[in-house]
Design a protein around this motif. Structure first.
Motif, PDB file in Angstrom:
ATOM      1  N   LYS A  99       0.813  -1.227   0.000  1.00 48.82           N
ATOM      2  CA  LYS A  99       0.000   0.000   0.000  1.00 48.82           C
ATOM      3  C   LYS A  99       0.846   1.276   0.000  1.00 48.82           C
ATOM      4  O   LYS A  99       0.593   2.187  -0.803  1.00 48.82           O
ATOM      5  N   PRO A 100       1.862   1.391   0.863  1.00 44.89           N
ATOM      6  CA  PRO A 100       2.662   2.622   0.840  1.00 44.89           C
ATOM      7  C   PRO A 100       3.323   2.881  -0.504  1.00 44.89           C
ATOM      8  O   PRO A 100       3.391   4.031  -0.962  1.00 44.89           O
ATOM      9  N   SER A 101       3.794   1.825  -1.156  1.00 45.36           N
ATOM     10  CA  SER A 101       4.458   1.979  -2.455  1.00 45.36           C
ATOM     11  C   SER A 101       3.473   2.457  -3.523  1.00 45.36           C
ATOM     12  O   SER A 101       3.791   3.348  -4.319  1.00 45.36           O
ATOM     13  N   ILE A 102       2.284   1.865  -3.545  1.00 38.15           N
ATOM     14  CA  ILE A 102       1.264   2.274  -4.527  1.00 38.15           C
ATOM     15  C   ILE A 102       0.864   3.724  -4.292  1.00 38.15           C
ATOM     16  O   ILE A 102       0.727   4.519  -5.243  1.00 38.15           O
ATOM     17  N   GLN A 103       0.682   4.107  -3.044  1.00 34.66           N
ATOM     18  CA  GLN A 103       0.293   5.488  -2.733  1.00 34.66           C
ATOM     19  C   GLN A 103       1.385   6.468  -3.148  1.00 34.66           C
ATOM     20  O   GLN A 103       1.102   7.558  -3.653  1.00 34.66           O
ATOM     21  N   GLU A 104       2.637   6.063  -2.958  1.00 39.58           N
ATOM     22  CA  GLU A 104       3.750   6.935  -3.334  1.00 39.58           C
ATOM     23  C   GLU A 104       3.845   7.097  -4.847  1.00 39.58           C
ATOM     24  O   GLU A 104       4.065   8.187  -5.368  1.00 39.58           O
ATOM     25  N   ARG A 105       3.669   5.995  -5.574  1.00 41.77           N
ATOM     26  CA  ARG A 105       3.845   6.032  -7.030  1.00 41.77           C
ATOM     27  C   ARG A 105       2.645   6.613  -7.764  1.00 41.77           C
ATOM     28  O   ARG A 105       2.793   7.222  -8.820  1.00 41.77           O
ATOM     29  N   CYS A 106       1.451   6.391  -7.219  1.00 40.59           N
ATOM     30  CA  CYS A 106       0.241   6.736  -7.968  1.00 40.59           C
ATOM     31  C   CYS A 106      -0.613   7.819  -7.302  1.00 40.59           C
ATOM     32  O   CYS A 106      -1.617   8.228  -7.878  1.00 40.59           O
ATOM     33  N   MET A 179      -7.986  -2.356 -23.417  1.00 42.15           N
ATOM     34  CA  MET A 179      -7.005  -1.435 -23.996  1.00 42.15           C
ATOM     35  C   MET A 179      -7.657  -0.057 -24.081  1.00 42.15           C
ATOM     36  O   MET A 179      -8.643   0.128 -24.808  1.00 42.15           O
ATOM     37  N   ILE A 180      -7.145   0.899 -23.316  1.00 37.85           N
ATOM     38  CA  ILE A 180      -7.721   2.236 -23.287  1.00 37.85           C
ATOM     39  C   ILE A 180      -6.918   3.142 -24.210  1.00 37.85           C
ATOM     40  O   ILE A 180      -5.735   3.401 -23.981  1.00 37.85           O
ATOM     41  N   GLY A 185      -2.818  13.739 -23.775  1.00 34.75           N
ATOM     42  CA  GLY A 185      -3.377  14.579 -22.721  1.00 34.75           C
ATOM     43  C   GLY A 185      -4.814  14.281 -22.367  1.00 34.75           C
ATOM     44  O   GLY A 185      -5.489  15.092 -21.731  1.00 34.75           O
ATOM     45  N   ALA A 186      -5.303  13.087 -22.763  1.00 40.79           N
ATOM     46  CA  ALA A 186      -6.715  12.748 -22.505  1.00 40.79           C
ATOM     47  C   ALA A 186      -6.950  12.237 -21.086  1.00 40.79           C
ATOM     48  O   ALA A 186      -8.094  12.009 -20.696  1.00 40.79           O
ATOM     49  N   GLY A 187      -5.861  12.012 -20.328  1.00 47.07           N
ATOM     50  CA  GLY A 187      -6.025  11.570 -18.943  1.00 47.07           C
ATOM     51  C   GLY A 187      -5.870  10.073 -18.745  1.00 47.07           C
ATOM     52  O   GLY A 187      -6.335   9.529 -17.744  1.00 47.07           O
ATOM     53  N   LYS A 188      -5.173   9.397 -19.652  1.00 47.73           N
ATOM     54  CA  LYS A 188      -5.040   7.936 -19.577  1.00 47.73           C
ATOM     55  C   LYS A 188      -4.213   7.505 -18.358  1.00 47.73           C
ATOM     56  O   LYS A 188      -4.623   6.637 -17.590  1.00 47.73           O
ATOM     57  N   THR A 189      -3.038   8.129 -18.194  1.00 48.35           N
ATOM     58  CA  THR A 189      -2.178   7.772 -17.058  1.00 48.35           C
ATOM     59  C   THR A 189      -2.862   8.104 -15.738  1.00 48.35           C
ATOM     60  O   THR A 189      -2.811   7.309 -14.789  1.00 48.35           O
ATOM     61  N   THR A 190      -3.496   9.255 -15.676  1.00 51.13           N
ATOM     62  CA  THR A 190      -4.202   9.647 -14.451  1.00 51.13           C
ATOM     63  C   THR A 190      -5.272   8.626 -14.103  1.00 51.13           C
ATOM     64  O   THR A 190      -5.456   8.268 -12.933  1.00 51.13           O
ATOM     65  N   ALA A 259      -4.914 -10.308  -9.361  1.00 45.56           N
ATOM     66  CA  ALA A 259      -4.198  -9.062  -9.628  1.00 45.56           C
ATOM     67  C   ALA A 259      -4.980  -8.166 -10.586  1.00 45.56           C
ATOM     68  O   ALA A 259      -5.677  -8.649 -11.476  1.00 45.56           O
ATOM     69  N   LEU A 260      -4.861  -6.868 -10.360  1.00 45.15           N
ATOM     70  CA  LEU A 260      -5.336  -5.855 -11.302  1.00 45.15           C
ATOM     71  C   LEU A 260      -4.078  -5.259 -11.913  1.00 45.15           C
ATOM     72  O   LEU A 260      -3.378  -4.464 -11.289  1.00 45.15           O
ATOM     73  N   VAL A 261      -3.760  -5.695 -13.136  1.00 48.72           N
ATOM     74  CA  VAL A 261      -2.487  -5.343 -13.776  1.00 48.72           C
ATOM     75  C   VAL A 261      -2.694  -4.113 -14.658  1.00 48.72           C
ATOM     76  O   VAL A 261      -3.447  -4.153 -15.638  1.00 48.72           O
ATOM     77  N   LEU A 262      -2.023  -3.017 -14.316  1.00 53.75           N
ATOM     78  CA  LEU A 262      -2.182  -1.734 -15.003  1.00 53.75           C
ATOM     79  C   LEU A 262      -0.893  -1.424 -15.748  1.00 53.75           C
ATOM     80  O   LEU A 262       0.152  -1.179 -15.137  1.00 53.75           O
ATOM     81  N   LEU A 263      -0.942  -1.466 -17.072  1.00 53.34           N
ATOM     82  CA  LEU A 263       0.234  -1.276 -17.925  1.00 53.34           C
ATOM     83  C   LEU A 263       0.094   0.060 -18.647  1.00 53.34           C
ATOM     84  O   LEU A 263      -0.701   0.192 -19.572  1.00 53.34           O
ATOM     85  N   ASP A 264       0.884   1.033 -18.232  1.00 53.14           N
ATOM     86  CA  ASP A 264       0.669   2.413 -18.684  1.00 53.14           C
ATOM     87  C   ASP A 264       1.658   2.841 -19.765  1.00 53.14           C
ATOM     88  O   ASP A 264       2.861   2.626 -19.648  1.00 53.14           O
ATOM     89  N   GLY A 265       1.116   3.478 -20.815  1.00 48.47           N
ATOM     90  CA  GLY A 265       1.938   4.170 -21.804  1.00 48.47           C
ATOM     91  C   GLY A 265       2.609   3.280 -22.830  1.00 48.47           C
ATOM     92  O   GLY A 265       3.812   3.388 -23.072  1.00 48.47           O
ATOM     93  N   LEU A 266       1.837   2.428 -23.496  1.00 51.81           N
ATOM     94  CA  LEU A 266       2.408   1.577 -24.538  1.00 51.81           C
ATOM     95  C   LEU A 266       3.036   2.416 -25.649  1.00 51.81           C
ATOM     96  O   LEU A 266       4.051   2.041 -26.236  1.00 51.81           O
TER      97      LEU A 266
END
Length: 497
Positions: A99-106, A179-180, A185-190, A259-266
């Motif tokens: 949890k601390p790592s996820i909160q720090e990164r995201c 696949m999103i 700048g559409a807010g995908k990473t956010t 797991a909820l696997v989130l792969l950002d910025g292909l």
């Protein structure tokens, strides 16, 4: 050993005693650190059964691999009385650790000229999803024009889409492999960061462990690890996560679909790393197919299809989302959100830009400085273009493959100006792909050292068009083979230029 107890082997006891000396600890001090009584610690050091969780805590504190010091070859995982794996207990244990790592990164975001990061939950505005990709609809120019009333053109709302919007969280629940796609700048990473924060906070898919991977970092990791190796390394780097949790990740969490696997910025992966990353995602999602996957990528940047993934598109912000974002942004600031929204409503050309979360952020930053928009609107438009053409990637350290080396930012602006002027004079708000490619061909043919081979020019014009759409989002495909400027505001700006 009982179902939820473990005991230490004689060899393990000796290792544990040596570790006490190494860390200058006594059994009493260890008990105080772990906030337990001396009695169970004493049991551990005499080989008697102790609560499994405490056994693991002691090993973690003494930097021991608990599987190596346990008295018998017991399962390394939580087991019930009937010897079945208690996977839910493992999930909650791992969630607590990471949890601390996820909160720090995201948990924060920082874009453009923000002077400091801002809490994601402080600014986040719910994302809507279009289940049909706009640029893939088979419509003619006449049909597209019928979708927009004369009022739409007068109020510069060409970007308004009438198809049904689905809340982002609902789409992730509905499609296990998603696949999103979206414009720059559409807010995908956010959105992916928000999914991770909501998941680890227990508000979304609390029965899963969120795994957030920035694909650019994965692609450029030393020694080209597999995706599973990279994720395992991420886990082991989390404070308090020992080898046991990492083994649990590989052997149980992923195997049981937890797991909820989130792969950002292909789209941010360098060209030379593409095949490695595509291969790893395909194999990983096939090997652990019972998990939930979300990949984000810029629209038009994707050349590879993951067969089992459903592709959707991030919708532009509507009026309600714009108001929500502004209210969050100006909360506790001198400028009141009501004033910003009112001024936005009075300037329809500017308001059109606010449909993009990135450009809306730019508008908020500009308004915050002086309490109003600049009197000379072209300054604001130029700042928006600079954000899309230069700043957005530069601020995040992303270097994209330059399809056509001779097209500097200045030349891209010149090219877009020529396309804008030609189409504006003809009242062509929509224009066919072939026409756009012809405008590009005519431009690059006149550049120094240009290749005049018609076939090469045609191929180059195709990739330049895709590049401008994927990398900057200034030209967008409104239907299959039909383009327009992303905003009529930019169409006008380039025409005037």
């Amino acid at each position: 050993m009982s179902g939820r107890s473990l005991s230490c082997s004689p060899e393990g006891i000796q290792k544990a005693k040596k570790a006490l000396i190494r860390y200058s600890l006594t059994q009493k001090a260890l008990a105080e650190e772990l906030e337990v009584t001396r009695q169970p610690i004493g049991k551990f050091f005499t080989g008697k059964p102790v609560d499994r969780n405490l056994f693991v805590q002691i090993c973690d504190r003494l930097d021991l691999e608990w599987e190596e010091v346990v008295a018998e070859p017991a399962s390394e995982l939580e087991v019930n009385q009937d010897n079945s794996i208690d996977i839910d207990a493992i999930v909650q244990e791992v969630r607590k650790k990471i949890k601390p790592s996820i909160q720090e990164r995201c948990g924060t975001m920082r874009v453009l000229d923000m002077t400091q990061p801002i809490g994601l939950n402080d600014i986040y505005t719910s994302v809507n999803i279009l289940e049909k990709i706009i640029g893939r609809q088979r419509l003619g120019i006449d049909e597209l024009l019928q979708q927009y009333s004369s009022e739409d053109f007068d109020r510069f709302e060409l970007g308004r889409i009438t198809q049904k919007r689905v809340p982002g969280l609902e789409a992730v629940e509905k499609y296990p492999k998603l696949m999103i796609l979206g414009k720059p700048g559409a807010g995908k990473t956010t959105f992916l960061k928000y999914l991770a924060i909501q998941c680890i906070g227990g508000k979304f898919q609390a029965e899963r462990v969120p795994i957030f991977v920035t694909l650019k970092d994965f692609a450029e990791a030393a020694n080209k690890p597999s995706l599973l190796e990279y994720i395992s390394q991420q886990f082991s780097n989390c404070r308090g996560v020992g080898a046991r949790q990492t083994v649990s990740l590989k052997n149980e969490l992923l195997k049981h679909g937890k797991a909820l696997v989130l792969l950002d910025g292909l789209d941010e992966v360098r060209e030379e790393d593409n095949s490695h990353v595509f291969k790893e995602i395909k194999e990983f999602s096939d090997d652990f197919q019972n998990n939930h996957f979300v990949i984000s990528c810029r629209i038009a940047a994707q050349e590879y299809t993951f067969e089992k993934f459903t592709e959707v598109e991030v919708a532009d912000f509507d009026d309600e989302q714009i108001a929500t974002f502004a209210t969050n942004w100006f909360k506790d600031k001198l400028v009141k959100p009501e004033i910003f929204i009112k001024r936005l409503d009075e300037n329809n050309r500017i308001k059109q830009l606010a449909a993009s979360p990135l450009l809306l952020t730019l508008l908020c930053l500009a308004f915050e400085e002086s309490g109003d928009f600049p009197a000379n609107r072209s300054e604001l438009y130029k700042e928006g273009l600079d954000a899309l053409l230069k700043k957005w990637d530069a601020k995040r350290g992303i270097q994209r493959y330059q399809i056509y080396k001779k097209l500097s930012v200045q030349r891209k602006e010149d090219l877009l100006s020529k396309i804008a002027l030609t189409t504006f004079e003809r009242s062509d708000y929509f224009f066919k792909q072939k026409a756009a490619e012809q405008y590009i061909t005519e431009y690059i043919r006149n550049l120094p050292d240009a290749n005049n081979d018609p076939e090469i020019l045609q191929l180059e014009s195709e990739v330049v068009l895709r590049s401008i759409e994927a990398q900057h989002g200034l030209l967008v495909e409104r239907a299959k083979g039909i383009y327009s400027f992303s905003h009529l505001t930019f169409h006008e700006y380039f025409t005037a230029r």
